[in-house]
Design an enzyme around this catalytic site. Structure first.
Site, PDB file in Angstrom:
ATOM      1  N   ARG A 257      13.721  -1.633  67.397  1.00 33.77           N
ATOM      2  CA  ARG A 257      14.198  -1.743  66.109  1.00 33.77           C
ATOM      3  C   ARG A 257      13.653  -3.303  65.818  1.00 33.77           C
ATOM      4  O   ARG A 257      14.065  -4.147  66.062  1.00 33.77           O
ATOM      5  CB  ARG A 257      15.829  -2.037  66.092  1.00 33.77           C
ATOM      6  CG  ARG A 257      16.490  -1.994  64.740  1.00 33.77           C
ATOM      7  CD  ARG A 257      18.098  -2.542  64.943  1.00 33.77           C
ATOM      8  NE  ARG A 257      18.012  -3.969  65.177  1.00 33.77           N
ATOM      9  CZ  ARG A 257      18.897  -4.651  65.658  1.00 33.77           C
ATOM     10  NH1 ARG A 257      19.539  -4.115  66.395  1.00 33.77           N
ATOM     11  NH2 ARG A 257      18.592  -5.841  65.801  1.00 33.77           N
ATOM     12  N   HIS A 261      19.638  -5.572  62.470  1.00 32.65           N
ATOM     13  CA  HIS A 261      20.424  -4.278  62.577  1.00 32.65           C
ATOM     14  C   HIS A 261      20.880  -3.589  61.406  1.00 32.65           C
ATOM     15  O   HIS A 261      20.417  -2.465  61.204  1.00 32.65           O
ATOM     16  CB  HIS A 261      21.694  -4.613  63.549  1.00 32.65           C
ATOM     17  CG  HIS A 261      23.011  -3.541  63.358  1.00 32.65           C
ATOM     18  ND1 HIS A 261      22.615  -2.452  63.902  1.00 32.65           N
ATOM     19  CD2 HIS A 261      23.851  -3.489  62.726  1.00 32.65           C
ATOM     20  CE1 HIS A 261      23.732  -1.582  63.740  1.00 32.65           C
ATOM     21  NE2 HIS A 261      24.492  -2.097  62.878  1.00 32.65           N
ATOM     22  N   TYR A 270      19.809 -13.437  68.628  1.00 34.19           N
ATOM     23  CA  TYR A 270      19.957 -12.736  69.949  1.00 34.19           C
ATOM     24  C   TYR A 270      18.715 -12.335  70.654  1.00 34.19           C
ATOM     25  O   TYR A 270      18.639 -11.549  71.872  1.00 34.19           O
ATOM     26  CB  TYR A 270      20.712 -11.898  70.229  1.00 34.19           C
ATOM     27  CG  TYR A 270      20.748 -10.853  68.899  1.00 34.19           C
ATOM     28  CD1 TYR A 270      20.062  -9.841  69.120  1.00 34.19           C
ATOM     29  CD2 TYR A 270      21.714 -10.905  67.793  1.00 34.19           C
ATOM     30  CE1 TYR A 270      19.902  -8.832  68.175  1.00 34.19           C
ATOM     31  CE2 TYR A 270      21.692 -10.060  66.775  1.00 34.19           C
ATOM     32  CZ  TYR A 270      20.761  -8.833  66.869  1.00 34.19           C
ATOM     33  OH  TYR A 270      20.554  -7.892  66.012  1.00 34.19           O
TER      34      TYR A 270
HETATM   35  C1  LIG Z   1      32.604   3.520  66.687  1.00 37.09           C
HETATM   36  C2  LIG Z   1      31.905   2.363  66.108  1.00 37.09           C
HETATM   37  N1  LIG Z   1      32.212   1.241  66.648  1.00 37.09           N
HETATM   38  C3  LIG Z   1      31.387   0.167  65.994  1.00 37.09           C
HETATM   39  C4  LIG Z   1      30.568   0.447  64.817  1.00 37.09           C
HETATM   40  C5  LIG Z   1      29.900  -0.852  64.396  1.00 37.09           C
HETATM   41  N2  LIG Z   1      28.518  -0.576  64.569  1.00 37.09           N
HETATM   42  C6  LIG Z   1      27.747  -0.040  63.538  1.00 37.09           C
HETATM   43  S1  LIG Z   1      26.125   0.137  64.285  1.00 37.09           S
HETATM   44  C7  LIG Z   1      26.456  -0.641  65.590  1.00 37.09           C
HETATM   45  C8  LIG Z   1      25.422  -0.415  66.853  1.00 37.09           C
HETATM   46  C9  LIG Z   1      24.800   0.975  66.847  1.00 37.09           C
HETATM   47  O1  LIG Z   1      23.934   0.685  67.816  1.00 37.09           O
HETATM   48  P1  LIG Z   1      23.117   2.289  68.301  1.00 37.09           P
HETATM   49  O2  LIG Z   1      24.097   3.107  68.551  1.00 37.09           O
HETATM   50  O3  LIG Z   1      22.045   1.863  69.211  1.00 37.09           O
HETATM   51  O4  LIG Z   1      22.348   2.441  67.006  1.00 37.09           O
HETATM   52  P2  LIG Z   1      21.306   1.525  66.151  1.00 37.09           P
HETATM   53  O5  LIG Z   1      22.087   0.685  65.236  1.00 37.09           O
HETATM   54  O6  LIG Z   1      20.401   0.782  66.881  1.00 37.09           O
HETATM   55  O7  LIG Z   1      20.407   2.485  65.551  1.00 37.09           O
HETATM   56  C10 LIG Z   1      27.773  -0.832  65.686  1.00 37.09           C
HETATM   57  C11 LIG Z   1      28.551  -1.484  66.929  1.00 37.09           C
HETATM   58  C12 LIG Z   1      30.459   1.618  64.466  1.00 37.09           C
HETATM   59  N3  LIG Z   1      29.855   1.829  63.582  1.00 37.09           N
HETATM   60  N4  LIG Z   1      31.107   2.697  64.954  1.00 37.09           N
END
Ligand SMILES: Cc1ncc(C[n+]2csc(CCOP(=O)(O)OP(=O)(O)O)c2C)c(N)n1
Lengths: 359, 326
Positions: A257, A261, A270
């Site tokens: 990425r 985020h 970070y």
């Molecule tokens: C169940 C849940 N917990 C927390 C969040 C907040 N949140 C949104 S995206 C994210 C990280 C997601 O990481 P990843 O699954 O690796 O996907 P990426 O964003 O890197 O595409 C978090 C913690 C959420 N959307 N859903």
């Protein structure tokens, strides 16, 4: 009673397109020059749209959203292998994949601007709406896969998620059920190394996501996610396995990425600039362009033309988006149930009366 | 005295509680190096290190389930759920275990756990980031539910929650996080759980709310006074479970009228409980039916329609007029 190895497995990584733009001829999937052009064009469109959305967000015309820049190889390579009658079950970082499936840019802009009418992805496109609770939608993919199998259709289901999602209980449940029921589902993990600030190494002690498939008795493979040919090849194979044998697959696309985020995040808190810079050098679009130039499919003029064409489409979509009248408050009550209930009717009437008095 | 916003006040409280009691630990998604997505845990990781400020994998059920075990084994975990809209995977752990371990073991094993989580609308956020579902936690016997209204309140109530022997869900109004500053004493202090706060005295009507709505009813009271319509008494419930009915009932006995305000859906919202308690304990003092100003029984709309959904000052003023007209 000897101690002997009971089972042993290995996990493969697939790479086709090297960073210098050359390919492994043996592994190169069969793609016509025309198809490769379309792949490239869509990756460019995805990138230009993402960049424009980012600007709109900074101007306050869109709300928070998650960018795809840097993940086009993984995302577009995967959906390129889909047929229109296959299903796509996205998470929230899939604007490029959604566009490929026929969701319009205007509609996506509408959704990300905070107008839920943008979430009305036509049912015929077999593409589920954006799902924000991480990991939860994988089970829906399993259910749809089960239904396709039951209906005797040879359509498959592709679902996207990040490596963060692999830590959820729903991920385990989905892979387990997919294995037990042998459903035609491809679980596509875009391992972009970060779940907000949490690096992959703090998400799991396993060195790969792909090997998690083994615990559920399904097939798992890792691909270089910035190598669109490897992604396409692995996804096509997985989809074939799904169609013919109704077997599920877990694909891990190893990518990065390169942006924050979401537009609410500040990744400099970070991770280091050097780390990002190293990955920027491995840009999936540039890598494909490299190959295409060597093949004579692309030159500077054509590249500029494709970029300009993408920008024109994006500009058109933005214009259309900006001419959409704001949603009416009735919209809040319209889709809670098939039939509006009495309490909802009363609440709606009270709201409309309240705003009428204010006029 | 320093004027802090709610983010700073909670951060300061966590820091001081961690200094006071080394059993206090913080865990959750992005709470460490990143300092939390709202920066509520800013600086704690640098100060206390990864053993006490724990970045977890993405798993709400995991966070709360593990925190339950930590609490049973003698720690005082403060778990963060990044947004209350993602608390539901952890609901199972809260309902089936955190809330019952004491009862199940007849007091042998207890769960002194705090789950902090932002809630509520008004921040133009994505789906699942604007909900106000406190009632589904209030309905769980064995869970305490606290909703601070401002920075001063947040610091004192959180300190009590951390020191409480039982599980506490601490809902932080995301809209208030950076919207206001109040004076917050540097030295640690506690505000007892289960005691409502009289924010403003009045004689004509009692306005009742918690969290982000407290500002709204307070403003409404000021407007009503300025317009000469009514002198409203303003009550901040602070803690929904346990509910301090005394403060509310005493006030309603005086004013004879009550308006309850929440942004949560109307049906089964905590306003219904407040209304029922008034009915049971003060019906003969009422001059008018209790009026509720609430969100709707709908999904909270995204940004473009959010203002229609959220109770605002004008809606509260209208409700008071309605009550007075009765
Ligand atoms: C169940 C849940 N917990 C927390 C969040 C907040 N949140 C949104 S995206 C994210 C990280 C997601 O990481 P990843 O699954 O690796 O996907 P990426 O964003 O890197 O595409 C978090 C913690 C959420 N959307 N859903």
């Amino acid at each position: 009673m000897p101690i002997r190895p009971l089972v042993s497995y290995s996990i493969e990584r697939v790479e086709v397109l090297r960073e210098d733009g050359t390919v492994d001829e043996e592994l190169m999937p069969s793609l016509s020059a025309d198809e490769i052009q379309r792949l490239y064009e869509h990756m460019v469109l995805t990138r230009r749209f993402d960049e424009r959305m980012f600007k709109l967000q900074r101007q306050g015309r869109l709300g928070t959203f998650a960018r795809v820049t840097g993940q086009e190889g993984a995302q577009i390579g995967a959906v390129f292998a889909l047929r229109p009658d296959d299903w796509l079950v996205p998470a929230f970082r899939e604007n490029g994949a959604l566009l490929w499936r026929g969701i319009t840019m205007t509609q996506l802009l509408q959704y990300w601007s905070g107008d839920e009418r943008g979430g009305a992805f036509p049912r015929a496109l077999r593409t589920l709406p954006i799902s924000i609770p991480v990991g939860t939608h994988l089970l829906h993919a399993v259910g749809i896969g089960w239904a396709m199998k039951e209906a005797g259709e040879d359509s498959a289901v592709l679902t996207f998620f990040g490596e963060g999602a692999t830590s959820t209980g729903d991920f385990s449940e989905a892979l387990n059920m997919a294995g037990v029921f042998q459903v035609p589902v491809v679980f596509f993990c875009q391992n972009n190394q970060y779940a907000i600030s949490v690096p992959f190494t703090r998400q799991t002690a396993a060195p790969t996501v792909a090997q998690k498939a083994l615990g559920y008795g399904i097939f798992g493979v890792q691909v270089d996610g910035n190598d669109v040919f490897a992604v396409y090849r692995a996804t096509r194979e997985a989809l074939e396995r799904a169609r013919s044998g109704k077997e599920p697959t877990l694909i891990e696309a190893h990518t990065y990425r390169v942006t924050d985020h979401t537009t609410s995040d500040d990744a400099r808190r970070y991770r280091s600039d050097e780390e990002v810079a190293a990955w920027l050098k491995r840009d999936p679009i540039e890598r494909l362009a490299h190959y295409m130039r060597a093949q004579g499919f692309l030159d500077e003029a054509r590249e500029a033309e494709i970029a300009a064409e993408a920008d024109r489409k994006v500009a058109e979509a933005v214009e259309a988006f900006e001419s959409i009248p704001p949603p009416e408050p009735e919209e809040i009550f319209r889709h809670v149930f098939a039939q509006k209930t009495r309490p909802l009717e009363e609440q709606e009437a009270a709201l409309l009366a309240r705003w009428e008095r204010r006029r | 005295m320093a004027r802090l916003n709610m983010v700073e006040a909670i951060d300061q409280c966590l820091l001081q509680e961690m200094q006071r009691d080394e059993r206090v630990i913080v865990l959750g998604e992005d709470v460490g190096r990143d300092g939390g997505v709202f920066r509520v845990t800013e600086g704690l990781f640098e100060r206390f290190g990864p053993q006490r400020v724990i970045d977890t994998p993405l798993a709400e059920s995991g966070i709360v389930g593990m925190a339950i075990g930590m609490a049973i084994a003698g720690f005082r975990p403060v778990a963060e759920i990044q947004f209350s809209g993602f608390a539901y995977p952890a609901y199972d752990q809260l309902v089936c275990h955190a809330a019952r371990m004491r009862n199940r073991s007849r007091g042998e094993f207890t769960v002194p756990l705090v789950v902090r989580t932002p809630y509520g609308g008004g921040i133009r956020a994505l789906e699942h980031h604007s909900e106000s579902m406190e009632a589904v936690f209030v309905h769980v016997p064995g869970l305490k539910v606290v909703v601070p209204a401002d920075p001063y309140e947040a610091k004192g109530l959180l300190a009590s929650a951390v020191r409480d022997p039982d599980p506490v869900i601490f809902f932080e109004p995301a809209r208030v996080y950076r919207a206001i500053r109040t004076e917050v004493p540097e030295e640690p202090y506690t505000i007892p759980l289960g005691k409502a706060r009289m924010v403003r005295e009045g004689r004509d009507v009692t306005l009742i709310a918690w969290g982000a709505q407290v500002r709204i009813i307070r403003e409404a009271a000021e407007r009503l006074a300025a317009e000469g319509v009514a002198e409203a008494e303003v009550v901040d419930l602070r803690t929904l479970s346990p509910f301090d009915h005394e403060t509310v009932i005493d006030s309603v006995k005086k004013t004879g009228r009550a308006v309850v305000v929440h942004e949560a859906p109307r049906t089964g919202g905590f306003g219904a409980e407040v209304s029922a308690q008034i009915m049971e304990r003060a019906v003969l003092h009422l001059e008018a039916p209790v009026v509720r100003v609430t969100g709707f029984d709908t999904v909270p709309p995204l940004a473009k329609l959010e203002d229609y959904y959220q109770p605002d000052v004008e809606a509260v003023v209208e409700a008071v007029r309605e009550s007075l007209r009765f």
